[in-house]
Design an enzyme around this catalytic site. Structure first.
Site, PDB file in Angstrom:
ATOM      1  N   TRP A 269      13.572  -0.138  -8.777  1.00  0.00           N
ATOM      2  CA  TRP A 269      14.103  -1.476  -8.551  1.00  0.00           C
ATOM      3  C   TRP A 269      13.154  -2.577  -9.003  1.00  0.00           C
ATOM      4  O   TRP A 269      13.553  -3.728  -9.122  1.00  0.00           O
ATOM      5  CB  TRP A 269      14.385  -1.688  -7.054  1.00  0.00           C
ATOM      6  CG  TRP A 269      13.258  -1.238  -6.173  1.00  0.00           C
ATOM      7  CD1 TRP A 269      13.163  -0.050  -5.515  1.00  0.00           C
ATOM      8  CD2 TRP A 269      12.047  -1.946  -5.887  1.00  0.00           C
ATOM      9  NE1 TRP A 269      11.965   0.034  -4.835  1.00  0.00           N
ATOM     10  CE2 TRP A 269      11.262  -1.124  -5.049  1.00  0.00           C
ATOM     11  CE3 TRP A 269      11.554  -3.198  -6.252  1.00  0.00           C
ATOM     12  CZ2 TRP A 269      10.007  -1.501  -4.567  1.00  0.00           C
ATOM     13  CZ3 TRP A 269      10.299  -3.580  -5.787  1.00  0.00           C
ATOM     14  CH2 TRP A 269       9.547  -2.739  -4.947  1.00  0.00           C
ATOM     15  N   ASN A 270      11.869  -2.258  -9.262  1.00  0.00           N
ATOM     16  CA  ASN A 270      10.898  -3.347  -9.395  1.00  0.00           C
ATOM     17  C   ASN A 270      10.965  -4.086 -10.727  1.00  0.00           C
ATOM     18  O   ASN A 270      10.584  -5.250 -10.806  1.00  0.00           O
ATOM     19  CB  ASN A 270       9.477  -2.851  -9.109  1.00  0.00           C
ATOM     20  CG  ASN A 270       9.062  -1.669  -9.949  1.00  0.00           C
ATOM     21  OD1 ASN A 270       9.893  -0.937 -10.469  1.00  0.00           O
ATOM     22  ND2 ASN A 270       7.763  -1.465 -10.076  1.00  0.00           N
TER      23      ASN A 270
ATOM     24  N   LYS B 117      20.978   6.162 -13.871  1.00  0.00           N
ATOM     25  CA  LYS B 117      21.125   5.935 -12.428  1.00  0.00           C
ATOM     26  C   LYS B 117      20.176   4.821 -12.005  1.00  0.00           C
ATOM     27  O   LYS B 117      18.954   4.984 -12.037  1.00  0.00           O
ATOM     28  CB  LYS B 117      20.803   7.189 -11.623  1.00  0.00           C
ATOM     29  CG  LYS B 117      20.976   6.959 -10.112  1.00  0.00           C
ATOM     30  CD  LYS B 117      20.196   7.941  -9.274  1.00  0.00           C
ATOM     31  CE  LYS B 117      20.329   7.614  -7.784  1.00  0.00           C
ATOM     32  NZ  LYS B 117      19.733   6.294  -7.428  1.00  0.00           N
TER      33      LYS B 117
ATOM     34  N   GLY C 164       9.359   6.223 -10.471  1.00  0.00           N
ATOM     35  CA  GLY C 164       9.494   6.030  -9.033  1.00  0.00           C
ATOM     36  C   GLY C 164       8.311   6.592  -8.279  1.00  0.00           C
ATOM     37  O   GLY C 164       7.189   6.634  -8.783  1.00  0.00           O
ATOM     38  N   SER C 165       8.579   7.033  -7.074  1.00  0.00           N
ATOM     39  CA  SER C 165       7.529   7.495  -6.173  1.00  0.00           C
ATOM     40  C   SER C 165       7.113   8.933  -6.484  1.00  0.00           C
ATOM     41  O   SER C 165       7.830   9.676  -7.156  1.00  0.00           O
ATOM     42  CB  SER C 165       8.018   7.417  -4.725  1.00  0.00           C
ATOM     43  OG  SER C 165       9.052   8.370  -4.501  1.00  0.00           O
TER      44      SER C 165
ATOM     45  N   GLU D 171       7.145   8.860 -14.544  1.00  0.00           N
ATOM     46  CA  GLU D 171       6.260   7.698 -14.412  1.00  0.00           C
ATOM     47  C   GLU D 171       6.217   7.365 -12.933  1.00  0.00           C
ATOM     48  O   GLU D 171       7.203   6.894 -12.356  1.00  0.00           O
ATOM     49  CB  GLU D 171       6.790   6.508 -15.221  1.00  0.00           C
ATOM     50  CG  GLU D 171       6.837   6.725 -16.718  1.00  0.00           C
ATOM     51  CD  GLU D 171       5.474   6.670 -17.384  1.00  0.00           C
ATOM     52  OE1 GLU D 171       4.463   6.432 -16.659  1.00  0.00           O
ATOM     53  OE2 GLU D 171       5.405   6.876 -18.599  1.00  0.00           O
ATOM     54  N   LEU D 172       5.044   7.590 -12.297  1.00  0.00           N
ATOM     55  CA  LEU D 172       4.974   7.516 -10.842  1.00  0.00           C
ATOM     56  C   LEU D 172       4.039   6.381 -10.403  1.00  0.00           C
ATOM     57  O   LEU D 172       3.931   5.379 -11.074  1.00  0.00           O
ATOM     58  CB  LEU D 172       4.553   8.875 -10.290  1.00  0.00           C
ATOM     59  CG  LEU D 172       5.415  10.058 -10.800  1.00  0.00           C
ATOM     60  CD1 LEU D 172       4.889  11.379 -10.271  1.00  0.00           C
ATOM     61  CD2 LEU D 172       6.883   9.864 -10.431  1.00  0.00           C
TER      62      LEU D 172
ATOM     63  N   CYS E 289       3.545  -0.758 -10.609  1.00  0.00           N
ATOM     64  CA  CYS E 289       2.808   0.510 -10.517  1.00  0.00           C
ATOM     65  C   CYS E 289       1.415   0.379 -11.112  1.00  0.00           C
ATOM     66  O   CYS E 289       0.462   0.978 -10.615  1.00  0.00           O
ATOM     67  CB  CYS E 289       3.578   1.621 -11.222  1.00  0.00           C
ATOM     68  SG  CYS E 289       5.172   1.998 -10.482  1.00  0.00           S
TER      69      CYS E 289
ATOM     70  N   GLU F 143      -1.434   3.926  -1.983  1.00  0.00           N
ATOM     71  CA  GLU F 143      -1.055   2.820  -2.866  1.00  0.00           C
ATOM     72  C   GLU F 143      -0.491   1.697  -2.010  1.00  0.00           C
ATOM     73  O   GLU F 143       0.401   1.921  -1.182  1.00  0.00           O
ATOM     74  CB  GLU F 143      -0.006   3.270  -3.882  1.00  0.00           C
ATOM     75  CG  GLU F 143       0.475   2.142  -4.786  1.00  0.00           C
ATOM     76  CD  GLU F 143       1.529   2.580  -5.787  1.00  0.00           C
ATOM     77  OE1 GLU F 143       1.745   1.856  -6.784  1.00  0.00           O
ATOM     78  OE2 GLU F 143       2.163   3.634  -5.563  1.00  0.00           O
TER      79      GLU F 143
END
Length: 454
Positions: free
Chosen positions: A133-134, A157, A209-210, A231-232, A265, A359
């Site tokens: 969402w960021n 998605k 995401g996470s 990509e975390l 991130c 984080e």
């Protein structure tokens, strides 16, 4: 049933809701993506795909005001930053349109013998993209653009709180002329996504995401022998070893921490300052952070808006409170009003504290004092993350030396907020497994076929 809703974090008001797709709609989307790949992808030329993507870039710019308004109400992004994100998304799409021929060009191999050999790139098929969402536009385009150029088709998605922006972006790709099935928005549940990844027609999955989400998706992809790109998270160090302009370095630190309301991130999160500069840097940095007020994101001069939801603010509050309980010193901030979180600085954090390993996803920073370069590098690397990093020094040789030693996918020296379409983005360790942007992004989901002729 709906899991997708626009909830304005500045007000808590639910502005719109969208129904989750039915299983029949998911099947229809996967079938359309497969058909588009078998027909359009294989019949279209690189130049034709580039022309469509260039038109998508133009539509981002034409609709920038409306798109920015959506980002502001979906996740609280300051409006000027939202406009900048739309512009950057357009730049990325245009970059891949410009680079399409070079990306897809045959790659000759110097062989040990007679004849010739080349590597020829071709598409794999439908891909599932699971987006956060960021950065509602930037994250999507950096996944979609290189893969559309290759000829892959996209099943996108969005995050549950970003259904309006993802619908608007889907319209851009349709209006640009991409055929049915080439790019589709899928408002799916986690269970439906698992089914899509397992579907033999789907050839890969990309998630931003996470760590928790990345591990879950990688497990499903692994069971089904599908390529996965992750990509975390990140806890990027901001190392200050020397400077000839302390005020500018401090401002760079503030900018790197508060960008996107502290929810990037690759935002600077751990500030590692050499002993001789620590006291003066921390004094100026704390004052600069304290001077920023979290306020209405719709205003043109807003620097810091709310975090993405009240739940996110509550979670950040718990992290800060726990750090103080465990012995950290709160230099400023640490309070919230709904989803608005005051810029926060923690000091005296030790490895025994939870926050040392966590984080902080919001406008909160941790400052550390180190004796020298070696101690700075050791502390920077003492993390499970390895996304980005920032080094400030007036010594060019030191810059190269430290950059070589940092365990991260990206090192920026004496500058921040310098992402660009041609620069690959990604990390190591628990920060991910892939690269986005630049030419490397177009090689994540591609068949690099060897053609050897005697």
């Amino acid at each position: 049933m709906t899991d997708y809703a626009v909830i304005n974090p500045a007000t808590g008001e639910t502005l719109a809701s969208f129904d989750t797709f039915t299983d029949a709609q998911i099947e229809e989307a996967v079938a359309a993506a497969d058909e588009a790949h078998r027909e359009w992808s294989r019949s279209s030329t690189v130049a034709e795909r580039a022309a469509l993507l260039r038109r998508a870039a133009e539509l981002h710019r034409e609709r920038r005001e409306a798109l920015a308004d959506v980002f502001v109400r979906e996740m609280g992004k300051p409006r000027e930053a939202a406009l900048g994100e739309v512009d950057f998304a357009a730049d990325i799409a245009e970059y891949y349109a410009d680079q399409a021929e070079a990306i897809m060009a045959d790659q000759p191999i110097a062989i040990l013998g007679d004849g010739t050999a080349i590597i020829r790139r071709s598409s794999l098929g439908p891909l599932v993209g699971i987006m956060p969402w960021n950065f509602p536009a930037y994250q999507i385009v950096r996944f979609a653009a290189p893969n559309l150029i290759v000829g892959n088709t996209i099943l996108l998605k969005p995050a549950p709180q970003c259904p309006e922006s993802s619908t608007a972006l889907e319209a851009i790709y349709h209006d640009a002329g991409f055929p049915k099935g080439a790019y589709q928005n899928v408002l799916a549940t986690n269970e439906q996504i698992a089914t899509m990844i397992a579907d033999p027609r789907v050839q890969g999955v990309s998630l931003t995401g996470s760590e928790r989400a990345g591990a879950a998706v990688a497990e499903i992809a692994g069971r089904n022998l599908k390529k996965v790109a992750l990509e975390l998270g990140g806890s990027d160090p901001f190392i200050v070893l020397s400077t000839d302009d302390l005020d500018a370095t401090v401002q760079a630190g503030v900018d790197a921490r508060l960008d996107n309301n502290g929810q990037a991130c690759n935002g600077a999160k751990r500030f590692i300052i050499v002993d001789g500069l620590y006291d003066s840097f921390v004094e100026k940095f704390t004052a600069a952070m304290a001077s920023v007020q979290a306020t209405d994101p719709t205003l043109d001069d807003t620097v810091l808006g709310p975090v993405a939801s009240e739940t996110a603010a509550e979670n950040l509050q718990k992290q800060i409170d726990r750090a103080v309980e465990q012995g950290a010193t709160l230099l400023t901030g640490g309070t919230r009003d709904g989803a608005f979180f005051a810029p926060t600085v923690l000091a005296d954090v030790t490895p025994e504290m939870d926050v040392y390993r966590e984080e902080l996803f919001g406008p909160a920073a941790v400052v550390y004092r180190v004796a020298d370069e070696a101690a700075a590098v050791a502390l920077a690397n003492d993390t499970s993350f390895g996304l980005g990093s920032y080094v400030f020094t007036t010594d060019a040789e030191q810059a190269q030396r430290v950059a070589d030693q940092i365990e991260a996918g990206m090192v920026y020296v004496n500058l921040v907020l310098a992402d660009s379409p041609e620069l690959p983005f990604g990390g190591v360790k628990r920060s991910g497994t892939s690269r986005e942007l630049g030419h490397l992004a177009a090689d994540e989901f591609v068949n690099r076929k060897l053609i050897r002729i005697g």
